[in-house]
Design an enzyme around this catalytic site. Structure first.
Site, PDB file in Angstrom:
ATOM      1  N   ALA A 149      -2.149  11.133   8.284  1.00  0.00           N
ATOM      2  CA  ALA A 149      -2.591  11.814   9.506  1.00  0.00           C
ATOM      3  C   ALA A 149      -2.705  10.847  10.689  1.00  0.00           C
ATOM      4  O   ALA A 149      -2.441  11.222  11.828  1.00  0.00           O
ATOM      5  CB  ALA A 149      -3.927  12.509   9.261  1.00  0.00           C
ATOM      6  N   HIS A 177       3.151   8.423   7.363  1.00  0.00           N
ATOM      7  CA  HIS A 177       2.520   8.048   6.096  1.00  0.00           C
ATOM      8  C   HIS A 177       1.166   8.719   5.917  1.00  0.00           C
ATOM      9  O   HIS A 177       0.469   8.485   4.933  1.00  0.00           O
ATOM     10  CB  HIS A 177       2.372   6.524   5.998  1.00  0.00           C
ATOM     11  CG  HIS A 177       1.098   5.977   6.552  1.00  0.00           C
ATOM     12  ND1 HIS A 177       0.688   6.201   7.852  1.00  0.00           N
ATOM     13  CD2 HIS A 177       0.129   5.204   5.976  1.00  0.00           C
ATOM     14  CE1 HIS A 177      -0.475   5.581   8.050  1.00  0.00           C
ATOM     15  NE2 HIS A 177      -0.833   4.974   6.942  1.00  0.00           N
ATOM     16  N   CYS A 204       0.857  -1.185   0.000  1.00  0.00           N
ATOM     17  CA  CYS A 204       0.000   0.000   0.000  1.00  0.00           C
ATOM     18  C   CYS A 204       0.894   1.236   0.000  1.00  0.00           C
ATOM     19  O   CYS A 204       1.927   1.270   0.679  1.00  0.00           O
ATOM     20  CB  CYS A 204      -0.897   0.003   1.237  1.00  0.00           C
ATOM     21  SG  CYS A 204      -2.071   1.375   1.270  1.00  0.00           S
TER      22      CYS A 204
END
Length: 472
Positions: free
Chosen positions: A393, A391, A86
């Site tokens: 918030a 990566h 991802c």
């Protein structure tokens, strides 16, 4: 290291390095340290840290960097995550923010993107000219030429060069593990977003003066429109996690090893079950980078429908934030895991792809829905954290809790619905995606302050959202 943004937390099993400002640090759930203590019990570990967006995950927190020496290291599917590979991708368009100031035009663009970009599966027969075995073994190099639109002009091509990696090498025999149903489902999911926090977002750039030189070197300017994509390896990566996780759990039970958390899986890199996982993980990394590339291809096709054949999207960069692989740091070889953590290399670092060797590569950080995202570049001080930064918030509320607490009016206000500044989304009702509202996440600006304050990276561009395609 600035102690306002960094501290070492000593736990019974070792120490975890935490990069976070005071407010973010004191908001951390005690469970993140329980998880750290479990993770630190994996043998031979040489380093572990949390980024400021850290939050509880399965087996391991999202926001973790964990490091072993390559020669006696371990691999942990739990410290990779189930959505292997991802990550983020940004493409630079030839549009300006003023070109999209009309809300109706933004809606037209979103509708056009929906035509090419389904959330879940494509119809049967779509991408039938793409062979999945080529995708998972060759990465971007396994695609037919028509899906590499800049391949006809090699001097200007960015599809294969402006990526963290265009191909991960693996032992292809490991692919025999999967039954036909996994191959069929994964093929239909090529070029799809998936649900949750995955998205394709249209954004406009704001460039801070202090890093304008780097932005210009990357071809970025104020008011430029970019496309930011967040997605992963879909059913293929999920199958790697499922099948290999089951085998690793059996191995651990038979060997009598483990921690207080039965969901924390690990094995020595030398063990056959670990080698099989690593090979299949790399196949999922190949799938993930191709998946994001095809999502960008779909957005490009939609853009041409709306703006004509002169519409262009050049790749700025593609990177991962869920993976494990071998890296060199200060002349030594390490096996580095990042789960919800982004590699951010500074200028001159040999790990940069050639186009970014002199400046450092773009580090792509999404905000929460309705808030800004960021493009950063690594600082030399990042070496202390193996060049890992945040990566995103980072969630502060579960999806169910967000649905209970956040009102539709609050979400509508955050998306500026009914104004000229409305962030247009593909969902017919915001209520369907209220669990992705800004109130579900930490303040991304505080995250940025922590990363910059700790000397890990600098902000090159702020990305203001204009429109988004989201999974339900």
């Amino acid at each position: 290291m600035d102690e306002n943004y960094y501290r070492t937390v000593k736990l019974p099993a070792g120490e975890v390095h935490v990069y976070a400002g005071h407010e973010l640090f004191h908001q951390l759930d005690y469970k993140v340290f329980e998880m750290a203590n479990n993770n630190l019990q994996i043998p031979n570990q040489v380093y572990m840290s949390y980024t400021p967006d850290v939050h509880v995950g399965v087996g391991t927190c999202i926001g973790t960097t964990a490091v072993w020496n390559s020669h006696d290291g371990y691999v942990s599917p739990s410290i990779v995550g189930s959505d292997i590979g991802c990550g983020m991708r940004v493409h630079v368009t030839n549009l300006r923010a003023d070109d999209l100031k009309d809300v109706k035009l933004r809606r037209k663009l979103v509708k056009a993107i929906e035509k090419y970009l389904p959330v879940e599966d494509h119809a049967r027969g779509y991408f039938s000219d793409i062979r999945l075995e080529h995708v998972v073994t060759k990465g971007l190099h396994g695609l037919p030429k028509k899906y590499i639109p800049d391949g006809y002009t090699p001097r200007n091509a960015t599809s294969l060069t402006h990526v963290e990696s265009s191909k991960f090498h693996l032992n292809e025999e490991a692919l025999n593990k999967f039954p036909d149903r996994v191959w069929h489902r994964s093929h239909r999911q090529l070029g799809t977003l998936g649900n949750g926090n995955h998205f394709a977002e249209i954004q406009a750039l704001e460039i801070p003066e202090e890093n304008r030189a780097i932005a210009e070197a990357w071809g970025l300017s104020d008011g430029q429109v970019v496309v930011m994509i967040h997605s992963g390896s879909r059913a293929w990566g999920g199958s790697v996690s499922q099948y290999c996780g089951s085998d690793m759990a059996k191995m651990m039970r038979s060997a009598g090893v483990g921690t207080a958390d039965p969901k924390l899986l690990f094995a020595p890199l030398s063990h056959p079950v670990a080698q099989e996982y690593v090979n299949l993980m790399y196949s999922a990394l190949n799938y993930a980078v191709v998946n994001r590339h095809l999502i960008a291809y779909a957005v490009r096709e939609a853009g041409r429908d709306v703006f004509g054949s002169k519409f262009e999207m050049k790749t700025l960069y593609d990177l991962m934030h869920n993976y494990a692989w071998e890296e060199e740091h200060e002349g030594r070889s390490y096996f580095v895991h990042r789960k919800g953590a982004t590699r951010s290399l500074p200028a001159g670092h040999a790990g940069n792809p050639a186009p970014y060797l002199e400046t450092g590569h773009p580090a792509l950080i999404p905000g929460s829905m309705g808030t800004a995202s960021y493009i950063m570049v690594g600082s030399q001080g990042g070496a202390a954290n193996f060049h890992s930064i945040c990566h995103g918030a980072g969630r502060i509320r579960s999806r169910s809790a967000t649905k209970r607490i956040v009102t539709l009016d609050q979400f509508t206000s955050a998306m500026r619905v009914g104004t000229d500044e409305e962030i247009v989304v593909n969902q017919r009702s915001l209520e369907a995606i209220i669990d992705e509202s800004p109130q579900a996440y930490k303040d991304v600006d505080q995250i940025m302050e922590s990363v910059v304050g700790a000397g890990l990276a600098r902000v090159v561009a702020k990305c203001k959202p204009l429109a988004a395609v989201k999974g339900a």
